[in-house]
Design a protein around this motif. Structure first.
Motif, PDB file in Angstrom:
ATOM      1  N   GLY A  53       4.613  20.062   2.746  1.00 28.56           N
ATOM      2  CA  GLY A  53       5.836  18.889   3.446  1.00 28.56           C
ATOM      3  C   GLY A  53       7.684  18.917   2.879  1.00 28.56           C
ATOM      4  O   GLY A  53       7.304  18.878   1.506  1.00 28.56           O
ATOM      5  N   ASN A  54       8.069  19.167   3.608  1.00 31.28           N
ATOM      6  CA  ASN A  54       9.390  19.084   2.888  1.00 31.28           C
ATOM      7  C   ASN A  54       9.709  17.759   2.477  1.00 31.28           C
ATOM      8  O   ASN A  54       9.064  17.050   2.706  1.00 31.28           O
ATOM      9  CB  ASN A  54      10.234  18.980   3.874  1.00 31.28           C
ATOM     10  N   ARG A  55      10.339  18.067   1.702  1.00 34.43           N
ATOM     11  CA  ARG A  55      11.045  15.958   0.828  1.00 34.43           C
ATOM     12  C   ARG A  55       9.831  15.321   0.015  1.00 34.43           C
ATOM     13  O   ARG A  55      10.062  14.663  -0.457  1.00 34.43           O
ATOM     14  CB  ARG A  55      11.926  15.822   1.585  1.00 34.43           C
ATOM     15  N   SER A  56       9.166  16.427  -0.660  1.00 37.33           N
ATOM     16  CA  SER A  56       7.639  16.144  -1.121  1.00 37.33           C
ATOM     17  C   SER A  56       8.040  15.868  -3.137  1.00 37.33           C
ATOM     18  O   SER A  56       9.429  17.096  -3.703  1.00 37.33           O
ATOM     19  CB  SER A  56       6.284  17.306  -1.461  1.00 37.33           C
ATOM     20  N   ARG A  57       7.708  14.424  -2.672  1.00 41.50           N
ATOM     21  CA  ARG A  57       7.790  14.507  -4.140  1.00 41.50           C
ATOM     22  C   ARG A  57       7.478  14.396  -5.862  1.00 41.50           C
ATOM     23  O   ARG A  57       6.357  12.666  -5.273  1.00 41.50           O
ATOM     24  CB  ARG A  57       8.558  12.730  -4.625  1.00 41.50           C
ATOM     25  N   VAL A  58       7.057  14.623  -6.516  1.00 43.29           N
ATOM     26  CA  VAL A  58       5.686  14.606  -7.403  1.00 43.29           C
ATOM     27  C   VAL A  58       6.080  13.854  -8.839  1.00 43.29           C
ATOM     28  O   VAL A  58       7.128  15.146  -9.976  1.00 43.29           O
ATOM     29  CB  VAL A  58       5.234  16.105  -7.831  1.00 43.29           C
ATOM     30  N   ILE A  59       6.189  12.982  -9.385  1.00 33.81           N
ATOM     31  CA  ILE A  59       6.741  12.220  -9.931  1.00 33.81           C
ATOM     32  C   ILE A  59       5.291  11.311 -10.915  1.00 33.81           C
ATOM     33  O   ILE A  59       4.561  10.613 -11.036  1.00 33.81           O
ATOM     34  CB  ILE A  59       7.704  10.816 -10.001  1.00 33.81           C
ATOM     35  N   GLY A  60       5.509  11.931 -12.587  1.00 35.44           N
ATOM     36  CA  GLY A  60       5.581  11.233 -13.424  1.00 35.44           C
ATOM     37  C   GLY A  60       3.638  11.985 -13.721  1.00 35.44           C
ATOM     38  O   GLY A  60       2.942  11.076 -13.863  1.00 35.44           O
ATOM     39  N   VAL A  61       3.698  12.776 -12.934  1.00 35.06           N
ATOM     40  CA  VAL A  61       1.870  13.340 -13.071  1.00 35.06           C
ATOM     41  C   VAL A  61       1.078  14.397 -13.525  1.00 35.06           C
ATOM     42  O   VAL A  61       1.911  15.089 -14.185  1.00 35.06           O
ATOM     43  CB  VAL A  61       2.255  14.197 -11.360  1.00 35.06           C
ATOM     44  N   LYS A  62       0.621  14.336 -14.067  1.00 32.54           N
ATOM     45  CA  LYS A  62      -0.051  14.618 -15.634  1.00 32.54           C
ATOM     46  C   LYS A  62      -1.242  15.551 -14.209  1.00 32.54           C
ATOM     47  O   LYS A  62      -2.688  15.600 -14.044  1.00 32.54           O
ATOM     48  CB  LYS A  62      -0.918  13.725 -16.184  1.00 32.54           C
ATOM     49  N   THR A  63      -1.768  17.328 -14.990  1.00 34.08           N
ATOM     50  CA  THR A  63      -2.729  17.515 -14.665  1.00 34.08           C
ATOM     51  C   THR A  63      -3.525  18.449 -15.477  1.00 34.08           C
ATOM     52  O   THR A  63      -2.646  19.217 -15.913  1.00 34.08           O
ATOM     53  CB  THR A  63      -1.730  18.717 -13.387  1.00 34.08           C
ATOM     54  N   THR A  64      -4.502  18.471 -15.448  1.00 44.18           N
ATOM     55  CA  THR A  64      -4.958  19.069 -16.482  1.00 44.18           C
ATOM     56  C   THR A  64      -6.480  19.784 -16.104  1.00 44.18           C
ATOM     57  O   THR A  64      -7.545  19.522 -15.539  1.00 44.18           O
ATOM     58  CB  THR A  64      -5.246  18.465 -17.882  1.00 44.18           C
ATOM     59  N   HIS A  65      -6.870  20.785 -17.129  1.00 41.10           N
ATOM     60  CA  HIS A  65      -8.089  21.594 -16.562  1.00 41.10           C
ATOM     61  C   HIS A  65      -8.597  22.117 -15.127  1.00 41.10           C
ATOM     62  O   HIS A  65      -9.059  21.994 -14.669  1.00 41.10           O
ATOM     63  CB  HIS A  65      -9.712  20.563 -17.097  1.00 41.10           C
ATOM     64  N   CYS A  66      -7.511  22.247 -14.141  1.00 42.95           N
ATOM     65  CA  CYS A  66      -7.371  23.099 -12.302  1.00 42.95           C
ATOM     66  C   CYS A  66      -8.066  23.789 -12.625  1.00 42.95           C
ATOM     67  O   CYS A  66      -7.098  24.745 -13.487  1.00 42.95           O
ATOM     68  CB  CYS A  66      -6.662  22.847 -12.157  1.00 42.95           C
ATOM     69  N   SER A  67      -8.913  24.546 -11.681  1.00 44.69           N
ATOM     70  CA  SER A  67      -9.227  25.782 -11.728  1.00 44.69           C
ATOM     71  C   SER A  67      -8.143  27.315 -10.996  1.00 44.69           C
ATOM     72  O   SER A  67      -8.604  27.989 -11.161  1.00 44.69           O
ATOM     73  CB  SER A  67     -10.469  26.136 -10.919  1.00 44.69           C
ATOM     74  N   GLU A  68      -6.944  26.279 -10.957  1.00 53.00           N
ATOM     75  CA  GLU A  68      -5.855  26.654 -10.456  1.00 53.00           C
ATOM     76  C   GLU A  68      -4.518  26.568 -10.362  1.00 53.00           C
ATOM     77  O   GLU A  68      -4.755  26.278 -12.298  1.00 53.00           O
ATOM     78  CB  GLU A  68      -5.937  27.487  -8.952  1.00 53.00           C
ATOM     79  N   ASP A  69      -3.160  26.415  -9.588  1.00 50.69           N
ATOM     80  CA  ASP A  69      -2.234  25.718 -10.446  1.00 50.69           C
ATOM     81  C   ASP A  69      -2.667  24.419 -10.650  1.00 50.69           C
ATOM     82  O   ASP A  69      -3.181  23.236  -9.751  1.00 50.69           O
ATOM     83  CB  ASP A  69      -1.219  25.878  -9.423  1.00 50.69           C
ATOM     84  N   GLY A  70      -1.808  24.115 -11.590  1.00 54.45           N
ATOM     85  CA  GLY A  70      -1.643  22.335 -11.344  1.00 54.45           C
ATOM     86  C   GLY A  70      -1.178  21.769 -10.590  1.00 54.45           C
ATOM     87  O   GLY A  70      -1.472  21.035  -9.982  1.00 54.45           O
ATOM     88  N   THR A  71       1.009  21.725 -10.217  1.00 56.10           N
ATOM     89  CA  THR A  71       1.039  21.404  -9.713  1.00 56.10           C
ATOM     90  C   THR A  71       1.282  22.432  -8.804  1.00 56.10           C
ATOM     91  O   THR A  71       2.496  23.497  -9.391  1.00 56.10           O
ATOM     92  CB  THR A  71       2.371  20.687 -10.173  1.00 56.10           C
ATOM     93  N   LYS A  72       1.797  22.517  -7.325  1.00 52.30           N
ATOM     94  CA  LYS A  72       2.002  24.107  -6.230  1.00 52.30           C
ATOM     95  C   LYS A  72       3.172  22.999  -5.839  1.00 52.30           C
ATOM     96  O   LYS A  72       2.484  22.122  -4.557  1.00 52.30           O
ATOM     97  CB  LYS A  72       0.890  24.812  -6.525  1.00 52.30           C
ATOM     98  N   LEU A  73       4.474  23.734  -5.227  1.00 51.09           N
ATOM     99  CA  LEU A  73       5.010  23.561  -3.876  1.00 51.09           C
ATOM    100  C   LEU A  73       5.222  24.551  -3.112  1.00 51.09           C
ATOM    101  O   LEU A  73       5.424  25.869  -3.948  1.00 51.09           O
ATOM    102  CB  LEU A  73       6.550  22.586  -3.968  1.00 51.09           C
ATOM    103  N   GLN A  74       4.259  24.749  -1.905  1.00 52.86           N
ATOM    104  CA  GLN A  74       4.526  25.841  -1.191  1.00 52.86           C
ATOM    105  C   GLN A  74       5.801  26.062  -0.499  1.00 52.86           C
ATOM    106  O   GLN A  74       5.078  25.059   1.467  1.00 52.86           O
ATOM    107  CB  GLN A  74       2.913  25.975  -0.721  1.00 52.86           C
ATOM    108  N   GLY A  75       5.990  26.387   0.470  1.00 51.23           N
ATOM    109  CA  GLY A  75       7.212  26.359   1.615  1.00 51.23           C
ATOM    110  C   GLY A  75       8.096  25.159   1.017  1.00 51.23           C
ATOM    111  O   GLY A  75       7.981  24.395   2.823  1.00 51.23           O
ATOM    112  N   VAL A  76       8.816  24.866   0.257  1.00 45.77           N
ATOM    113  CA  VAL A  76       9.024  23.266   0.418  1.00 45.77           C
ATOM    114  C   VAL A  76      10.301  23.604   0.188  1.00 45.77           C
ATOM    115  O   VAL A  76      10.716  23.780  -0.354  1.00 45.77           O
ATOM    116  CB  VAL A  76       8.361  22.351  -0.349  1.00 45.77           C
ATOM    117  N   ARG A  77      11.373  22.541   1.332  1.00 39.41           N
ATOM    118  CA  ARG A  77      12.238  22.813   0.979  1.00 39.41           C
ATOM    119  C   ARG A  77      13.532  21.436   0.654  1.00 39.41           C
ATOM    120  O   ARG A  77      12.135  19.964   1.267  1.00 39.41           O
ATOM    121  CB  ARG A  77      13.511  22.610   2.519  1.00 39.41           C
ATOM    122  N   ASP A  78      13.738  21.064  -0.469  1.00 37.29           N
ATOM    123  CA  ASP A  78      14.046  19.866  -0.978  1.00 37.29           C
ATOM    124  C   ASP A  78      12.679  19.073  -1.368  1.00 37.29           C
ATOM    125  O   ASP A  78      12.727  18.355  -1.473  1.00 37.29           O
ATOM    126  CB  ASP A  78      14.585  18.805   0.155  1.00 37.29           C
TER     127      ASP A  78
END
Length: 356
Positions: free
Chosen positions: A126-151
């Motif tokens: 979704g547009n204008r998604s905000r991911v702030i202060g997030v920790k990702t570890t040991h995921c079997s694909e990406d830790g954090t992913k923005l797909q087709g997002v604006r701003d």
């Protein structure tokens, strides 16, 4: 709009509480361990908050939801949770720690830890998604992913030991920013900008010990190139291939950054016109023994890399494993380029090569 405030406790039917609370409600999760066999879908405008809240996916999952927090509506906030996907015991079902679909605009995910997800830790569309202060570890694909997002925004994140990329920005993202984020020991790239993205900014970040490249900006042939990515004030170190890899990534800028201890080239540019490498420090790349890689390597590949500007950089090599050349510029026969005011020391052969 309800603007209600509701409290839930371990053992409650969380989805039923969210449904009763309605849009715009604040739902506070009391301290404790919450065990779930599936996921929950917040309503529009709901704010879900916790403190010392641990969410654990059980060994059998409910396939109704793809995310433990499955966001399909606008203006949802998810704040201060630890999410454990328990992936070794998952064969199907939940694929994301937090998922936001295209309709989940203005999604905010703040101070959340996601680990062991059988898929992507945080996935926003979704547009204008905000991911702030997030920790990702040991995921079997990406830790954090923005797909087709604006701003979109990823800020103050830590992404470690995910199987694919620490942070991925893909498939037509526009004007997204990765700021003050650290990735370490991810299986592929520290950061990936992929396929028809424009105006992506990476600033004040550290990308360490990536399994492929520290930062990769590229587009597959069936997609439009990635235009105008800016990488600045960042550190890229210990990559198993290139520190920075650009392919079909015209007008990318690398400014005031440090690239060091890559196994191959410090910066590799392929089929990417009008890129600028300026005021950066490249040190002790080409760490594969006798590999003969270069500090900055510009090639045409299947297209032109004309118009490159490489100015004001320091390329310093020392020790047994050193770059062969500081700068190699092999554009097509019609190519133009600018190389000036670079300090190159300690390379094994000619500092600058500009012919095949």
């Amino acid at each position: 709009m309800s603007h209600a405030r509701t409290t839930v406790s371990p053992g409650d039917d969380i989805q039923a509480v969210l449904d009763r609370a309605g849009p715009e409600a604040t739902v506070n999760f009391e301290e404790g361990i919450y065990r779930t066999r599936g996921g929950w879908s917040p309503h529009e405008g709901q704010e879900l908050t916790g403190q010392n809240v641990y969410i654990c996916l059980q060994d059998q999952t409910n396939a109704e939801f793809q995310g433990i927090f499955d966001c399909t509506r606008p203006r949802i906030t998810i704040e201060a949770f630890t999410i454990d996907g328990n992936r070794e015991n998952q064969d199907s079902g939940v694929m994301y720690g937090v998922r936001g679909v295209e309709d989940a605009t203005n999604l905010t995910i703040r101070e959340v830890t996601v680990r062991d997800i059988r898929g992507i830790g945080i996935h926003c569309q979704g547009n204008r998604s905000r991911v702030i202060g997030v920790k990702t570890t040991h995921c079997s694909e990406d830790g954090t992913k923005l797909q087709g997002v604006r701003d979109g925004l990823v800020r103050d994140g830590i992404c470690t030991e995910n199987r694919w990329n620490g942070v991925a920005v893909t498939n037509g993202c526009r004007d997204c920013r990765i700021l003050q984020t650290t990735t370490r020991s991810n299986g592929e790239n520290g950061a990936l900008v992929l396929n028809n993205c424009q105006g992506i900014t990476i600033n004040h970040c550290t990308f360490a010990s990536s399994g492929y490249h520290g930062i990769a900006v590229e587009s597959d042939e069936e997609f439009r190139p990635c235009h105008k990515t800016v990488i600045q004030n960042s550190v890229i170190e210990g990559s198993e291939y290139n520190g920075v890899f650009l392919r079909r990534a015209p007008e990318t800028r690398l400014h005031e950054s440090t690239v060091r201890h890559s196994d191959e080239h410090g910066v590799s540019i392929v089929s990417s016109p009008r890129c600028r490498i300026k005021d950066s420090r490249l040190r002790n790349n080409s760490q594969q023994k006798d590999a003969g890689y270069n500090g900055i390597d510009v090639r045409t590949g299947a297209g032109s890399s004309t118009g490159a500007v490489i100015t004001g950089n320091w390329i310093i090599e020392s020790g047994e494993r050193r770059c062969r050349h500081g700068i190699v510029m092999l554009p097509d026969s019609q190519g133009t380029y600018t190389i000036q005011n670079n300090q190159i020391r300690g390379v094994r052969d000619e500092p600058i090569v500009t012919s095949p």
